[in-house]
Design a protein around this motif. Sequence first.
Motif, PDB file in Angstrom:
ATOM      1  N   LEU A   1       0.831  -1.209   0.000  1.00  0.00           N
ATOM      2  CA  LEU A   1       0.000   0.000   0.000  1.00  0.00           C
ATOM      3  C   LEU A   1       0.863   1.255   0.000  1.00  0.00           C
ATOM      4  CD1 LEU A   1      -2.781  -1.030   2.568  1.00  0.00           C
ATOM      5  CD2 LEU A   1      -2.978  -0.934   0.077  1.00  0.00           C
ATOM      6  N   MET A   2       1.966   1.218   0.727  1.00  0.00           N
ATOM      7  CA  MET A   2       2.861   2.371   0.737  1.00  0.00           C
ATOM      8  C   MET A   2       3.513   2.575  -0.627  1.00  0.00           C
ATOM      9  SD  MET A   2       4.691   1.777   4.455  1.00  0.00           S
ATOM     10  CE  MET A   2       5.646   3.289   4.414  1.00  0.00           C
ATOM     11  N   ARG A   3       3.910   1.493  -1.272  1.00  0.00           N
ATOM     12  CA  ARG A   3       4.539   1.601  -2.584  1.00  0.00           C
ATOM     13  C   ARG A   3       3.567   2.103  -3.644  1.00  0.00           C
ATOM     14  NH1 ARG A   3       7.025  -3.994  -4.013  1.00  0.00           N
ATOM     15  NH2 ARG A   3       7.633  -2.803  -5.872  1.00  0.00           N
ATOM     16  N   GLU A   4       2.323   1.726  -3.516  1.00  0.00           N
ATOM     17  CA  GLU A   4       1.315   2.141  -4.499  1.00  0.00           C
ATOM     18  C   GLU A   4       0.760   3.530  -4.221  1.00  0.00           C
ATOM     19  OE1 GLU A   4       0.371   0.472  -7.251  1.00  0.00           O
ATOM     20  OE2 GLU A   4       2.000  -0.922  -6.782  1.00  0.00           O
ATOM     21  N   GLY A   5       1.173   4.157  -3.138  1.00  0.00           N
ATOM     22  CA  GLY A   5       0.698   5.491  -2.814  1.00  0.00           C
ATOM     23  C   GLY A   5      -0.663   5.524  -2.157  1.00  0.00           C
ATOM     24  N   LYS A   6      -1.153   4.378  -1.690  1.00  0.00           N
ATOM     25  CA  LYS A   6      -2.469   4.324  -1.059  1.00  0.00           C
ATOM     26  C   LYS A   6      -2.416   4.575   0.443  1.00  0.00           C
ATOM     27  CE  LYS A   6      -4.167   1.007  -4.493  1.00  0.00           C
ATOM     28  NZ  LYS A   6      -4.739  -0.338  -4.711  1.00  0.00           N
ATOM     29  N   ALA A   7      -1.218   4.686   1.003  1.00  0.00           N
ATOM     30  CA  ALA A   7      -1.078   4.923   2.444  1.00  0.00           C
ATOM     31  C   ALA A   7      -0.828   6.381   2.771  1.00  0.00           C
ATOM     32  CB  ALA A   7       0.056   4.063   3.001  1.00  0.00           C
TER      33      ALA A   7
END
Length: 493
Positions: free
Chosen positions: A324-330
């Motif tokens: 989630l952090m890598r995908e920018g969702k966090a």
Amino acid sequence: MAVARLSAAALTRGALTPPCRRALCCSAAPLGAEMDAAVRDVVCSGSGSLDEVGGRLDRLGVAVSPALVGRVIDSCSEGGGAGSGRRLLRFLQWCRAKDPGALGGEALDRAIGVLARVGDLTAMRIVVSDAEKDGRRMAPETFTAVVEALVDAGKEDEAVRLFRGLERQRLLPERGASAGGDGVWSSSLAMVQALCRRGHAREAKGVVWHHKGELSVEPMVSIVERSLLHGWCVHGNAKEARRVLDEMKSSGVPLGLPSFNDFLHCVCHRNLKFNPSALVSEAMDVLTEMRSCGVAPAASSFNILLSCLGRARRVKEAYRILYLMREGKAGCSPDWVSYYLVVRVLYLTGRIIRGKRLVDAMLESGVLPTAKFFHGLIGVLCGTEQVDHALDMFRLMKSCDLVDTRIYDLLIEKLCRNGRFEIGRELWDDATKSGLVLGCSEDLLDPLKTEVFRPSCPAQRLNPQSYKRLTQRKKITAVGAKKNTAVAASRKK
């Protein structure tokens, strides 16, 4: 004959004169420098008992002055040896006996600060007690150093008693009329912060209650509330931490990322100990609360959760949060610590290939690791006997120009203990060509001198079903042993 007698007498006097005094009688110019050097040598690096220090100083015939005291204190501070505190104490007492006025307030503060830094609490207590008897005030920085030294040594009750005693004698540090005059608020604040830093929030709360008149105005209120929140979080009391956090929100005290990170750390570690299945859900609630208060979570916030998930071996949840952090969702991007925490738990659970792919993805995304990143992962791989994968990680570390002596020492010893002396020799030669001075001995490369580790039985790789059956069998065996012990005890009665 008279001239000969005179020369003999002069030679005799020169031979009987102590070396230090002969050196000090040369000229007037180097007299001060040589005297200072002799005094510093006696106090800071001389040998003998503490009583002999005073005798040697008396024989030097040195005149006590504030400048000399300051230079000796600086020399003891630079030395920092095990006995430097006691020798400095003996020097201060000798100066006090010779000339009480020579020890000015500034020199005394510096001496107390040095004793606090070297950790000689007994000497520090004596000097502080002498200052109290003389009616002298410590500087605010010195008082803070004394309190922190006592609290760090587990003497928080003594620190509070010192604060109360100075308050009764009206000897608390002053910061000037523009900042509060009598210094009660600054000393109280220093006490609260020192206690909360080590998790003694209950004692800090008592100090706040006794001095709520001085600490009830801004900016002291905000500092005190944040300190109490940190203290309860370090103590591990999530209930009291939640109460302080709610009070801060209701009273309008500005909340920042450090305060929420403290509370998140407390909640996660409490769940890690008592309810690991609630780690993610309660942490996400805290992160949502952060956003509602206008505080954006950072990578450090998610790293707290990832660390606890790694310790609980909850691999899927940790990997999902990193995704989630890598995908920018966090709301924030991962740093090298985030990758390290997830890769580490992957290596510890045997998912080596998956971890290596994650390291490659980190480098492709532009996140730059540090030497600590590779040190930790190579140490995990060596500890789990994955030496070949550790060598692959070492080559990747070399490509990032982060190789140092410590990693060579670790790999050479591990390879030689496993009987792989050829590769160990190659690493040794590579380090020598690079100009690195290794800490391990070259005897490790000799098969006749190095004992090779031989496992007593071949390692067995268990699948999840076999591991579960083995765990259940151990539990049944433990329960049966307890029953047999209880039956034997009842029969004896």
